[in-house]
Design a protein around this motif. Structure first.
Motif, PDB file in Angstrom:
ATOM      1  N   UNK A  52     -16.430   4.957   6.416  1.00 16.38           N
ATOM      2  CA  UNK A  52     -17.341   4.715   5.509  1.00 16.38           C
ATOM      3  C   UNK A  52     -17.026   3.704   4.407  1.00 16.38           C
ATOM      4  N   UNK A  53     -15.690   3.938   3.959  1.00 18.38           N
ATOM      5  CA  UNK A  53     -15.254   2.971   2.924  1.00 18.38           C
ATOM      6  C   UNK A  53     -15.099   1.189   3.353  1.00 18.38           C
ATOM      7  N   UNK A  54     -14.653   1.391   4.512  1.00 19.96           N
ATOM      8  CA  UNK A  54     -14.264  -0.123   5.085  1.00 19.96           C
ATOM      9  C   UNK A  54     -15.815  -0.639   5.436  1.00 19.96           C
ATOM     10  N   UNK A  55     -16.764   0.282   5.972  1.00 17.55           N
ATOM     11  CA  UNK A  55     -18.222  -0.321   5.981  1.00 17.55           C
ATOM     12  C   UNK A  55     -18.664  -0.634   4.863  1.00 17.55           C
ATOM     13  N   UNK A  56     -18.760  -0.023   3.832  1.00 19.80           N
ATOM     14  CA  UNK A  56     -19.179  -0.145   2.498  1.00 19.80           C
ATOM     15  C   UNK A  56     -18.852  -1.560   1.825  1.00 19.80           C
ATOM     16  N   UNK A  57     -17.409  -1.524   1.937  1.00 13.38           N
ATOM     17  CA  UNK A  57     -16.690  -2.903   1.272  1.00 13.38           C
ATOM     18  C   UNK A  57     -17.092  -4.264   2.062  1.00 13.38           C
ATOM     19  N   UNK A  58     -17.269  -4.060   3.304  1.00 10.83           N
ATOM     20  CA  UNK A  58     -17.608  -5.317   4.267  1.00 10.83           C
ATOM     21  C   UNK A  58     -19.306  -5.316   3.514  1.00 10.83           C
ATOM     22  N   UNK A  59     -20.030  -4.374   3.593  1.00 11.50           N
ATOM     23  CA  UNK A  59     -21.485  -4.681   3.314  1.00 11.50           C
ATOM     24  C   UNK A  59     -21.585  -5.293   2.034  1.00 11.50           C
ATOM     25  N   UNK A  60     -20.644  -4.768   1.015  1.00 11.05           N
ATOM     26  CA  UNK A  60     -20.722  -5.396  -0.353  1.00 11.05           C
ATOM     27  C   UNK A  60     -20.077  -6.644  -0.394  1.00 11.05           C
ATOM     28  N   UNK A  61     -19.358  -7.287   0.572  1.00  6.10           N
ATOM     29  CA  UNK A  61     -18.500  -8.398   0.650  1.00  6.10           C
ATOM     30  C   UNK A  61     -17.770  -8.369  -0.249  1.00  6.10           C
ATOM     31  N   UNK A  62     -16.848  -7.523  -0.671  1.00  2.41           N
ATOM     32  CA  UNK A  62     -15.886  -7.520  -1.524  1.00  2.41           C
ATOM     33  C   UNK A  62     -14.440  -6.791  -0.913  1.00  2.41           C
ATOM     34  N   UNK A  63     -14.448  -6.730   0.329  1.00  2.20           N
ATOM     35  CA  UNK A  63     -13.263  -6.303   1.231  1.00  2.20           C
ATOM     36  C   UNK A  63     -12.053  -7.158   0.901  1.00  2.20           C
ATOM     37  N   UNK A  64     -12.273  -8.432   0.484  1.00  2.00           N
ATOM     38  CA  UNK A  64     -11.083  -9.402   0.396  1.00  2.00           C
ATOM     39  C   UNK A  64     -10.464  -9.071  -1.234  1.00  2.00           C
ATOM     40  N   UNK A  65     -11.297  -8.359  -1.954  1.00  2.00           N
ATOM     41  CA  UNK A  65     -11.001  -8.310  -3.391  1.00  2.00           C
ATOM     42  C   UNK A  65     -10.289  -6.830  -3.457  1.00  2.00           C
ATOM     43  N   UNK A  66     -10.811  -5.844  -2.908  1.00  2.00           N
ATOM     44  CA  UNK A  66     -10.331  -4.601  -3.220  1.00  2.00           C
ATOM     45  C   UNK A  66     -10.103  -3.940  -1.688  1.00  2.00           C
ATOM     46  N   UNK A  67      -9.162  -2.802  -1.697  1.00  2.00           N
ATOM     47  CA  UNK A  67      -8.968  -2.029  -0.579  1.00  2.00           C
ATOM     48  C   UNK A  67      -9.321  -0.594  -0.767  1.00  2.00           C
ATOM     49  N   UNK A  68      -9.979   0.283  -0.180  1.00  2.00           N
ATOM     50  CA  UNK A  68      -9.968   1.573  -0.599  1.00  2.00           C
ATOM     51  C   UNK A  68      -8.606   2.253  -0.488  1.00  2.00           C
ATOM     52  N   UNK A  69      -8.069   2.750  -1.818  1.00  2.00           N
ATOM     53  CA  UNK A  69      -6.495   3.676  -1.671  1.00  2.00           C
ATOM     54  C   UNK A  69      -6.591   4.661  -0.478  1.00  2.00           C
ATOM     55  N   UNK A  70      -5.657   4.825   0.301  1.00  2.00           N
ATOM     56  CA  UNK A  70      -5.573   5.928   1.151  1.00  2.00           C
ATOM     57  C   UNK A  70      -4.730   6.998   0.260  1.00  2.00           C
ATOM     58  N   UNK A  71      -5.529   8.029   0.473  1.00  2.62           N
ATOM     59  CA  UNK A  71      -5.069   9.327  -0.387  1.00  2.62           C
ATOM     60  C   UNK A  71      -3.965  10.107   0.431  1.00  2.62           C
ATOM     61  N   UNK A  72      -2.928  10.246   0.020  1.00  7.05           N
ATOM     62  CA  UNK A  72      -1.944  11.192   0.563  1.00  7.05           C
ATOM     63  C   UNK A  72      -1.718  12.639   0.113  1.00  7.05           C
ATOM     64  N   UNK A  73      -2.790  12.901  -0.642  1.00  8.80           N
ATOM     65  CA  UNK A  73      -2.829  14.212  -1.322  1.00  8.80           C
ATOM     66  C   UNK A  73      -3.283  15.203  -0.502  1.00  8.80           C
ATOM     67  N   UNK A  74      -2.812  16.625  -0.534  1.00  9.10           N
ATOM     68  CA  UNK A  74      -3.156  17.569   0.332  1.00  9.10           C
ATOM     69  C   UNK A  74      -4.854  17.871   0.023  1.00  9.10           C
TER      70      UNK A  74
END
Length: 415
Positions: free
Chosen positions: A349-371
């Motif tokens: 969903x994050x990848x889809x949204x950032x592409x839809x907003x056309x900001x996926x070159x500006x930011x990437x959604x941080x991958x969470x490694x938390x439990x």
């Protein structure tokens, strides 16, 4: 003679005071133009026809029309995207402004179209919201009120990014820290050595949740005065609106784990002490969270559920945002969201949204490694909660289950 002179003095002073008020007033409302012009690049140069005589209209209507026209010239309807691909003239921009600007030609170009199932997933989620809001069997407080009827203080979770035409309603315990980080980067509200912070994970946690870092709808009244609601509606119409949700019961487990199983002085004093006094037979609980943890004292998950179901809780204060229902935070029946993300499908969903907003070159959604709290743990967590209390809890959060397509947890409710 003296009376006449005093009268002339009062007239002069009164006139000067009125002129000063007019200047201050129009300077203040003019701030909306100053604020709005920064997010987007200037539009294409279009020759304007000679001005035509138009009937005069009241100043208020003229100003509101100016807001609409100003937003419309930069945004494509319903997308929140700038219409102009690059600045028409950058000769007068400062070096820092040029450094911050990212031309459209440098944006990522996706050689493959977005997967059809992802587009269909969003269509289904938006359609479900519309159907549930129109369904008379789904009843909850505030469902049928208009947007104008929502109190200003209940609009504090709607974060606005005017640079990219985005409105994000954040829901605590649904990856909101990382989405807030992205909103700070996109809106350029945090500077480091005079340059906007570009790394979301470099933003300290205390700043992520600092209200001064985010421009929310609840702040519009202070900035725009009586034009605030109109401007909100303009942006709701033109900007891309999104939120992320998760299974309501799993969200409650996550809130409990984070706020009561870990040392949190604020939540201990505001909530844990109340739970211990009311439901754990401890009339004088430890004074601090450190003292409580040193003797192994903290409210159980069952105590937490009792607290949520206790009528006295909402009489004392509204639910804290970490366990307040999503329909109360984001008003999905008054705001038509363009994108509904689920934490269970967060990466897609994050990848889809950032592409839809056309900001996926500006930011990437941080991958969470938390439990993360897993849905499969629900039965274990609710094993200490009486079945009747589980059913009452479901009634309390049923609107969120149905609005966002989460199945009724029969395995927990029918044991």
């Amino acid at each position: 003679m003296g009376t006449s002179r005093m009268f002339r003095i009062f007239v002069v002073l009164g006139s000067a005071f009125m002129i000063l008020l007019i200047i201050i007033y129009w300077d203040d409302v003019g701030a909306s133009h100053l604020y709005l012009h920064t997010p987007v690049s200037p539009g294409p140069k279009i020759p304007h026809p000679p001005p035509q005589q138009k009937p005069q209209t009241p100043r208020t209507l003229s100003f509101l029309s100016d807001i609409d026209a100003f937003v419309n010239q930069f945004l494509e309807p319903g997308t929140g995207e700038p219409t102009d691909p690059a600045p028409a003239d950058t000769s007068n921009q400062s070096e820092k402004a040029e450094e911050r600007y990212i031309p459209r030609r440098e944006w990522k170009i996706h050689l493959t179209p977005l997967a059809a199932e992802l587009r269909e997933r969003q269509e289904q989620r938006r359609r479900l919201l519309q159907e549930m809001c129109a369904n008379d069997s789904v009843v909850f407080p505030g469902k049928n009120r208009s947007f104008d009827d929502i109190p200003n203080k209940e609009l504090d979770h709607l974060i606005v990014d005017d640079r990219h035409g985005i409105i994000y309603c954040y829901v605590p315990k649904v990856a909101c820290s990382n989405w807030k980080r992205l909103m700070i980067v996109l809106s350029e509200s945090l500077l480091q050595d005079g340059v906007p912070q570009r790394d979301p994970l470099a933003i300290p946690r205390d700043l992520v949740h600092n209200s001064s870092m985010h421009f929310t709808f609840s702040k519009f009244w202070k900035r725009y005065g009586k034009f605030a609601r109109h401007l909100m509606k303009v942006k709701l119409k033109k900007y891309t609106k999104f939120l992320f949700v998760r299974d309501p019961f799993v969200r409650l487990i996550s809130a409990y784990r984070n706020k009561f199983e870990l040392r949190n002085e604020d939540f201990y004093r505001r909530f844990a002490q109340i739970m211990l006094r009311r439901y754990a037979n401890q009339p004088t609980p430890p004074a601090s969270v450190d003292e409580a943890f040193s003797v192994g004292v903290h409210p159980s998950f069952s105590h937490f559920i009792q607290y949520l179901l206790d009528p006295q809780t909402e009489k004392d204060m509204p639910f804290n945002e970490h366990w307040r229902q999503v329909y109360r935070l984001c008003h999905p029946c008054q705001i038509q969201y363009d994108f509904v993300g689920h934490l269970e499908t967060a990466e897609e969903d994050a990848e889809h949204l950032l592409r839809q907003l056309r900001v996926d070159n500006v930011v990437e959604f941080p991958t969470s490694h938390r439990n993360l709290t897993a849905s499969s743990w629900e039965s274990d967590w609710f094993s200490t909660v009486p079945v009747e209390a589980r059913r009452e809890l479901y009634k309390l959060y049923e609107p969120d289950f149905r609005l966002f397509g989460y199945e009724r947890p029969d395995s927990i409710l029918n044991e």
